[in-house]
Design a protein around this motif. Structure first.
Motif, PDB file in Angstrom:
ATOM      1  N   ALA A 105       0.839  -1.209   0.000  1.00 25.80           N
ATOM      2  CA  ALA A 105       0.000   0.000   0.000  1.00 25.80           C
ATOM      3  C   ALA A 105       0.871   1.255   0.000  1.00 25.80           C
ATOM      4  O   ALA A 105       0.637   2.189  -0.772  1.00 25.80           O
ATOM      5  CB  ALA A 105      -0.934   0.000   1.213  1.00 25.80           C
ATOM      6  N   VAL A 106       1.893   1.250   0.833  1.00 25.61           N
ATOM      7  CA  VAL A 106       2.779   2.410   0.963  1.00 25.61           C
ATOM      8  C   VAL A 106       3.607   2.607  -0.303  1.00 25.61           C
ATOM      9  O   VAL A 106       3.874   3.735  -0.706  1.00 25.61           O
ATOM     10  CB  VAL A 106       3.670   2.262   2.216  1.00 25.61           C
ATOM     11  N   LYS A 107       3.990   1.496  -0.935  1.00 25.31           N
ATOM     12  CA  LYS A 107       4.738   1.595  -2.195  1.00 25.31           C
ATOM     13  C   LYS A 107       3.888   2.316  -3.245  1.00 25.31           C
ATOM     14  O   LYS A 107       4.390   3.131  -4.013  1.00 25.31           O
ATOM     15  CB  LYS A 107       5.110   0.196  -2.699  1.00 25.31           C
ATOM     16  N   GLN A 108       2.597   2.018  -3.255  1.00 27.98           N
ATOM     17  CA  GLN A 108       1.706   2.627  -4.241  1.00 27.98           C
ATOM     18  C   GLN A 108       1.370   4.070  -3.858  1.00 27.98           C
ATOM     19  O   GLN A 108       1.291   4.941  -4.702  1.00 27.98           O
ATOM     20  CB  GLN A 108       0.426   1.796  -4.365  1.00 27.98           C
ATOM     21  N   ASP A 109       1.177   4.323  -2.564  1.00 23.79           N
ATOM     22  CA  ASP A 109       0.797   5.664  -2.098  1.00 23.79           C
ATOM     23  C   ASP A 109       1.299   5.855  -0.673  1.00 23.79           C
ATOM     24  O   ASP A 109       0.794   5.233   0.264  1.00 23.79           O
ATOM     25  CB  ASP A 109      -0.729   5.821  -2.136  1.00 23.79           C
ATOM     26  N   GLY A 110       2.283   6.701  -0.512  1.00 21.88           N
ATOM     27  CA  GLY A 110       2.877   6.944   0.801  1.00 21.88           C
ATOM     28  C   GLY A 110       1.884   7.405   1.854  1.00 21.88           C
ATOM     29  O   GLY A 110       2.069   7.166   3.048  1.00 21.88           O
ATOM     30  N   TRP A 111       0.817   8.018   1.412  1.00 19.56           N
ATOM     31  CA  TRP A 111      -0.179   8.500   2.382  1.00 19.56           C
ATOM     32  C   TRP A 111      -0.884   7.354   3.099  1.00 19.56           C
ATOM     33  O   TRP A 111      -1.501   7.558   4.139  1.00 19.56           O
ATOM     34  CB  TRP A 111      -1.190   9.418   1.706  1.00 19.56           C
ATOM     35  N   ALA A 112      -0.747   6.159   2.599  1.00 20.76           N
ATOM     36  CA  ALA A 112      -1.331   4.995   3.271  1.00 20.76           C
ATOM     37  C   ALA A 112      -0.709   4.791   4.649  1.00 20.76           C
ATOM     38  O   ALA A 112      -1.279   4.117   5.505  1.00 20.76           O
ATOM     39  CB  ALA A 112      -1.156   3.743   2.413  1.00 20.76           C
ATOM     40  N   LEU A 113       0.452   5.413   4.891  1.00 22.52           N
ATOM     41  CA  LEU A 113       1.087   5.304   6.206  1.00 22.52           C
ATOM     42  C   LEU A 113       0.180   5.793   7.327  1.00 22.52           C
ATOM     43  O   LEU A 113       0.282   5.347   8.458  1.00 22.52           O
ATOM     44  CB  LEU A 113       2.395   6.094   6.233  1.00 22.52           C
ATOM     45  N   GLN A 114      -0.704   6.697   7.012  1.00 25.65           N
ATOM     46  CA  GLN A 114      -1.631   7.211   8.022  1.00 25.65           C
ATOM     47  C   GLN A 114      -2.579   6.121   8.515  1.00 25.65           C
ATOM     48  O   GLN A 114      -3.192   6.270   9.563  1.00 25.65           O
ATOM     49  CB  GLN A 114      -2.456   8.361   7.443  1.00 25.65           C
ATOM     50  N   LEU A 115      -2.703   5.040   7.768  1.00 29.23           N
ATOM     51  CA  LEU A 115      -3.659   3.981   8.063  1.00 29.23           C
ATOM     52  C   LEU A 115      -3.039   2.796   8.795  1.00 29.23           C
ATOM     53  O   LEU A 115      -3.740   1.885   9.214  1.00 29.23           O
ATOM     54  CB  LEU A 115      -4.290   3.493   6.752  1.00 29.23           C
TER      55      LEU A 115
END
Length: 158
Positions: A105-115
């Protein structure tokens, strides 16, 4: 005719007869055109594993429509987050602790880190993998890792 219509304008699925909304080819054509078509897909299709896997690989938001065992299917979730990292927000909460799913998820979109479940940050291998890709993610790492010179160097040399 309907297949052509939904391929051009996926929202046309809303105006299709119910039996056509249950046709996997038509539903997938609509989803590929627009994610808003997801809400018009027949309930029956959401029980079909092959359809769900294909829908998730086209549109991460498909996870919103999953229930029961399908919602806990790791393969489906991986496909969804590879397409849309922030689809992690729609996945079963257990996947926010799954290192492989989160890293995809983070590889695709770093903002996924919030999740990400905070407990995952306690794993130095996870934290290191993330900060190597997204140095700015150092802010989410535990204090002891932020004080580790080697760890910080890996983050700033991203």
């Amino acid at each position: 005719f309907v297949l052509e219509a939904v391929s051009r304008r996926g929202d046309a699925l809303a105006f299709s007869p119910l039996e056509l909304r249950a046709d996997p080819e038509i539903a997938l054509a609509a989803i590929k055109q627009t994610s808003s078509a997801l809400r018009h897909v027949s309930e029956r299709l959401w029980q079909d594993h092959n359809f769900v896997l294909e829908a998730a690989s086209c549109c991460g938001q498909a996870l919103c429509f999953l229930q029961g065992q399908t919602a806990k299917d790791r393969k489906v979730v991986l496909e969804a987050v590879k397409r849309d990292g922030c689809a992690l927000q729609y996945a079963h909460p257990s996947f926010r602790k799954d290192c492989e799913v989160v890293l995809e998820a983070v590889k695709q979109d770093g903002w996924a880190l919030q999740l990400v479940d905070p407990s995952l940050w306690k794993d130095p291998k996870f934290a290191q993998a993330v900060v190597r890709t997204h140095g700015w993610a150092l802010q989410f790492a535990p204090q002891e890792l932020r004080e580790d010179r080697t760890f910080v160097l890996a983050a700033v040399q991203e």
